[in-house]
Scaffold this active site. Structure first.
Site, PDB file in Angstrom:
ATOM      1  N   GLY A  14     131.130  45.973  54.352  1.00 27.01           N
ATOM      2  CA  GLY A  14     131.931  46.367  55.498  1.00 27.01           C
ATOM      3  C   GLY A  14     132.986  47.370  55.084  1.00 27.01           C
ATOM      4  CB  CYS A  15     136.182  48.181  56.685  1.00 32.79           C
ATOM      5  SG  CYS A  15     137.614  49.233  56.483  1.00 32.79           S
ATOM      6  CG  PHE A  16     136.483  51.708  51.822  1.00 33.77           C
ATOM      7  CD1 PHE A  16     137.509  51.989  52.704  1.00 33.77           C
ATOM      8  CD2 PHE A  16     135.651  52.749  51.459  1.00 33.77           C
ATOM      9  CE1 PHE A  16     137.714  53.266  53.205  1.00 33.77           C
ATOM     10  CE2 PHE A  16     135.834  54.039  51.947  1.00 33.77           C
ATOM     11  CZ  PHE A  16     136.878  54.297  52.820  1.00 33.77           C
ATOM     12  CB  CYS A  18     138.072  44.275  54.647  1.00 32.42           C
ATOM     13  SG  CYS A  18     138.384  44.569  56.393  1.00 32.42           S
TER      14      CYS A  18
END
Length: 181
Positions: A14-16, A18
């Site tokens: 997912g989003c880096f 995070c």
């Protein structure tokens, strides 16, 4: 620490934004860099990766001391901080750039990743099958500077408050004994 004592892991979940603050908080992790991996476009920009056409996933590259934290332990954290059963998505973040992937750097990392996935699948931790890809590492391109330490620099930004902060809090509670600070 000498180069010989370091290992590198490249993970996408997912989003880096995070992933970075969580892995940075672990004892034995020396460096975490957000960036892009797994695609066919050299030196992609964030805007290019967001189109979903570069083949790259948002990822973090982790330099760690295996005498303090093992690759298996990194994967245990990895599989608790994202949903490895959703293809090309994490929550509201949708597209191949948000896929779950382990880009292994050695045959040992590949074997460990496959063992961890097999064990989690056997334990039926999730109702759906794990779709995390396990592929050889080819290249990593660091993200633009404004993505580095994003959560630390923008804790009041809505995405940080609503999405990242709860993940970080859950992680800190669950892995208290592994925290660097």
């Amino acid at each position: 620490m000498s180069e010989a004592q370091r290992e590198t892991a490249t993970l996408a979940g997912g989003c880096f934004w995070c992933l970075e603050p969580i892995f940075k908080a672990l004892r034995g992790v020396e460096q975490v860099t957000p960036g892009y991996s797994g695609g066919h476009v050299p030196n992609p920009t964030y805007e290019q990766v967001c189109t979903g056409t570069t083949g790259h996933a948002e990822a973090v590259q982790i330099v760690f001391d295996p005498a303090v934290i093992s690759f298996r332990e990194l994967l245990e954290v990895f599989f608790t901080i994202h949903d490895p059963t959703t293809l090309n998505r994490q929550g509201n973040d949708v597209g191949p750039q948000y896929r779950s992937a382990i880009f292994y750097h050695s045959p040992e990392q590949r074997a460990t990743a496959e063992q961890v996935i097999a064990a989690l699948s056997e334990q039926r931790v999730w109702e759906r099958p794990i779709v995390t890809e396990v592929t050889p590492f080819t290249a990593f391109y660091p993200a633009e500077e404004y993505h580095h330490d994003y959560f630390a620099r923008h804790p009041d930004q809505p995405y940080c408050r609503v999405v990242i902060a709860p993940k970080v809090a859950k992680f800190r509670k669950q892995y208290l004994e592994k925290l660097a600070r």
